[in-house]
Design a protein around this motif. Structure first.
Motif, PDB file in Angstrom:
ATOM      1  N   GLU A  28       0.841  -1.193   0.000  1.00 30.82           N
ATOM      2  CA  GLU A  28       0.000   0.000   0.000  1.00 30.82           C
ATOM      3  C   GLU A  28       0.882   1.251   0.000  1.00 30.82           C
ATOM      4  O   GLU A  28       1.777   1.380   0.835  1.00 30.82           O
ATOM      5  CB  GLU A  28      -0.918   0.003   1.220  1.00 30.82           C
ATOM      6  CG  GLU A  28      -1.954   1.107   1.186  1.00 30.82           C
ATOM      7  CD  GLU A  28      -2.939   0.983   2.339  1.00 30.82           C
ATOM      8  OE1 GLU A  28      -4.156   1.032   2.097  1.00 30.82           O
ATOM      9  OE2 GLU A  28      -2.480   0.832   3.493  1.00 30.82           O
ATOM     10  N   PRO A  29       0.640   2.202  -0.904  1.00 28.27           N
ATOM     11  CA  PRO A  29       1.452   3.427  -0.968  1.00 28.27           C
ATOM     12  C   PRO A  29       1.004   4.434   0.095  1.00 28.27           C
ATOM     13  O   PRO A  29       0.301   5.409  -0.197  1.00 28.27           O
ATOM     14  CB  PRO A  29       1.196   3.930  -2.395  1.00 28.27           C
ATOM     15  CG  PRO A  29      -0.184   3.451  -2.720  1.00 28.27           C
ATOM     16  CD  PRO A  29      -0.349   2.140  -2.001  1.00 28.27           C
ATOM     17  N   VAL A  30       1.415   4.217   1.310  1.00 26.80           N
ATOM     18  CA  VAL A  30       0.907   4.978   2.456  1.00 26.80           C
ATOM     19  C   VAL A  30       1.202   6.467   2.329  1.00 26.80           C
ATOM     20  O   VAL A  30       0.376   7.313   2.700  1.00 26.80           O
ATOM     21  CB  VAL A  30       1.500   4.412   3.763  1.00 26.80           C
ATOM     22  CG1 VAL A  30       1.106   5.280   4.954  1.00 26.80           C
ATOM     23  CG2 VAL A  30       1.042   2.971   3.972  1.00 26.80           C
ATOM     24  N   ALA A  31       2.369   6.831   1.794  1.00 25.49           N
ATOM     25  CA  ALA A  31       2.711   8.246   1.657  1.00 25.49           C
ATOM     26  C   ALA A  31       1.729   8.959   0.725  1.00 25.49           C
ATOM     27  O   ALA A  31       1.350  10.111   0.969  1.00 25.49           O
ATOM     28  CB  ALA A  31       4.138   8.408   1.144  1.00 25.49           C
ATOM     29  N   LEU A  32       1.302   8.284  -0.337  1.00 26.94           N
ATOM     30  CA  LEU A  32       0.319   8.869  -1.245  1.00 26.94           C
ATOM     31  C   LEU A  32      -1.029   9.031  -0.553  1.00 26.94           C
ATOM     32  O   LEU A  32      -1.713  10.048  -0.727  1.00 26.94           O
ATOM     33  CB  LEU A  32       0.166   7.997  -2.491  1.00 26.94           C
ATOM     34  CG  LEU A  32       1.411   7.791  -3.362  1.00 26.94           C
ATOM     35  CD1 LEU A  32       1.083   6.927  -4.571  1.00 26.94           C
ATOM     36  CD2 LEU A  32       1.988   9.128  -3.802  1.00 26.94           C
ATOM     37  N   LEU A  33      -1.412   8.039   0.238  1.00 30.41           N
ATOM     38  CA  LEU A  33      -2.701   8.111   0.920  1.00 30.41           C
ATOM     39  C   LEU A  33      -2.689   9.165   2.021  1.00 30.41           C
ATOM     40  O   LEU A  33      -3.704   9.832   2.262  1.00 30.41           O
ATOM     41  CB  LEU A  33      -3.065   6.740   1.492  1.00 30.41           C
ATOM     42  CG  LEU A  33      -3.142   5.602   0.463  1.00 30.41           C
ATOM     43  CD1 LEU A  33      -3.709   4.344   1.114  1.00 30.41           C
ATOM     44  CD2 LEU A  33      -3.973   6.006  -0.747  1.00 30.41           C
ATOM     45  N   ASP A  34      -1.549   9.342   2.677  1.00 31.59           N
ATOM     46  CA  ASP A  34      -1.447  10.404   3.679  1.00 31.59           C
ATOM     47  C   ASP A  34      -1.601  11.779   3.018  1.00 31.59           C
ATOM     48  O   ASP A  34      -2.244  12.680   3.572  1.00 31.59           O
ATOM     49  CB  ASP A  34      -0.097  10.322   4.401  1.00 31.59           C
ATOM     50  CG  ASP A  34      -0.021   9.163   5.383  1.00 31.59           C
ATOM     51  OD1 ASP A  34      -1.093   8.601   5.717  1.00 31.59           O
ATOM     52  OD2 ASP A  34       1.095   8.813   5.805  1.00 31.59           O
ATOM     53  N   ALA A  35      -1.010  11.929   1.837  1.00 33.74           N
ATOM     54  CA  ALA A  35      -1.136  13.194   1.112  1.00 33.74           C
ATOM     55  C   ALA A  35      -2.580  13.440   0.692  1.00 33.74           C
ATOM     56  O   ALA A  35      -3.075  14.578   0.731  1.00 33.74           O
ATOM     57  CB  ALA A  35      -0.221  13.191  -0.108  1.00 33.74           C
ATOM     58  N   LEU A  36      -3.277  12.372   0.331  1.00 35.04           N
ATOM     59  CA  LEU A  36      -4.685  12.501  -0.045  1.00 35.04           C
ATOM     60  C   LEU A  36      -5.536  12.847   1.173  1.00 35.04           C
ATOM     61  O   LEU A  36      -6.460  13.665   1.081  1.00 35.04           O
ATOM     62  CB  LEU A  36      -5.160  11.196  -0.681  1.00 35.04           C
ATOM     63  CG  LEU A  36      -6.608  11.147  -1.158  1.00 35.04           C
ATOM     64  CD1 LEU A  36      -6.890  12.233  -2.188  1.00 35.04           C
ATOM     65  CD2 LEU A  36      -6.918   9.766  -1.730  1.00 35.04           C
TER      66      LEU A  36
END
Length: 406
Positions: A28-36
């Motif tokens: 899971e691309p957690v950094a992308l989801l945190d940015a979202l």
């Protein structure tokens, strides 16, 4: 070549009406989801598609915005009160669903290989399908992730945008097997012979099963995942893959689920090969592996031999997953065995998991050869309907046998 952007710019790539695949498990691309999550309005009108795993993936995309949508193939605990829409589909067909798409965006995680190339993070189940179908690929390049030596390589030309991060891999603790799990593990192990190729899931019972195979030789591994129990059997020489008809000497999995040590170990094991569900769950592949032993879990099994692996009390607890893919592959394998292993009771012993009729049939009565509880083994494969009833009652908890027989 991909363009390197800060994580804060990623939400600008989303637009209403887009279908976005989000890789899951340990990938899971957690950094992308945190940015979202920091800019939830970017999710408005977007449909997110994911196969989340409990304990690792906790993101409810429908909570971002009233007009955000989510399609899921697995109802994790975090999604049971959300607006996410459940799509029942076996894993092999999830791959085809995504491949045929179309998808607008794929969000993935990658690691940097020693030669500078990219390696997919530790879940490649649907990666090939998502990359083929997506118009735009955004990858989180996690420099804290050691690439698996047998991981899936990602061509730089397949990636449009890179976002750098540094964080440890996602880990899963299956817990220690209790007394019942240990007994179940011993029963299942008694059904496994030298040279068999095994597939198991994640959790205390699979851990107990793998832990009971320490005196077996030349086992093979082909399945949806590798965990710490599988790692131990490979390290100890019990799993060699020497008898496999295909992928000889290789240990094939779709994802890694386990400790940080497992991920570090995979970085030096090119013989552990990660493959998509079009290989790991494909009937025509599994049927070519002699003596394939599939071991899956269940919520309940009825006296017909039908298996419910996903619903309880009218609630969708999980998903259809890959169990049926493996069950049917085992049934098609020369010398193969399809095993369902589960505790005899639930809710502190107050409910029998051997029942007159299942609430939802995940697997047909023709998909299972053997059912195992802590009370023994019921052989169903060649038994008549009447004989199946007797065999299943015999492995139910003694407190419920009279009721089931009535």
């Amino acid at each position: 070549m991909p363009r390197l952007i800060p994580a804060s710019d990623f939400p600008n790539l989303l637009q209403p009406g887009r279908r976005v695949w989000v890789s899951a498990g340990g990938n899971e691309p957690v950094a992308l989801l945190d940015a979202l999550a920091a800019r939830p309005e970017a999710a408005r009108g977007v449909t997110f598609i994911q196969f989340p795993l409990p304990g690792l993936n906790r993101f409810d995309f429908t909570a971002l915005d009233a007009e955000a949508d989510m399609i899921t193939f697995f109802m994790s605990p975090e999604l049971r009160r959300s607006r996410a829409r459940f799509l029942p589909m076996q894993m092999r067909f999830v791959f085809e669903y995504l491949r045929r798409g179309p998808l607008d965006v794929a969000l993935i995680q990658v690691a940097r290989a020693a030669d500078g190339g990219l390696v997919c993070g530790p879940n490649v189940d649907f990666m090939g399908a998502a990359l083929e179908s997506s118009s735009l690929v955004v990858a989180e390049l996690n420099v804290g992730l050691a690439p698996a030596a047998g991981g899936m390589r990602i061509d730089l030309e397949q990636v449009d945008y890179l976002v750098e991060s540094e964080r440890p891999p996602g880990t899963v603790d299956p817990g220690e097997p209790d007394e019942a799990a240990v007994r179940i593990g011993a029963h299942v192990a008694s059904l496994v012979r030298d040279g068999d190729c095994i597939q198991t899931g994640i959790g205390a019972i699979p851990m107990a099963i793998l832990g009971a195979l320490g005196d077996r030789n030349d086992l093979g591994m082909h399945g949806g995942l590798i965990d710490d129990g599988g790692m131990a059997l490979i390290e100890d020489g019990n799993v060699t893959g020497a008898c496999k008809n295909i992928d000889t000497g290789r240990h094939v999995a779709g994802m890694a689920l386990g400790s940080e040590r497992l991920h570090e170990w995979l970085a030096g094991r090119p013989d552990v090969v990660f493959a998509g569900a079009d290989h790991t769950h494909e009937l025509s592949v599994i049927s070519r592996i002699d003596n394939f032993v599939s071991v899956n879990s269940a919520v309940e099994v009825d006296l017909f031999g039908q298996v419910n692996a996903e619903v309880a009390g009218g609630r969708q607890l999980s998903g259809t997953g890959g169990a049926v893919d493996f069950m049917r592959g085992a049934r098609a394998s020369k010398g193969g065995r399809s095993i369902v292993a589960m505790n005899a009771t639930a809710r502190g012993g107050t409910v029998s998991r051997i029942v007159p009729r299942v609430e939802m049939a995940t697997a047909l009565r023709t998909d299972v050869d053997l059912v195992v509880t802590e009370f023994g083994v019921a052989e169903l494969g060649t038994r008549t309907a009447e004989e199946r009833v007797e065999a299943l009652i015999a492995i139910a908890h003694p407190d419920f046998r009279e009721e089931l027989a009535g």
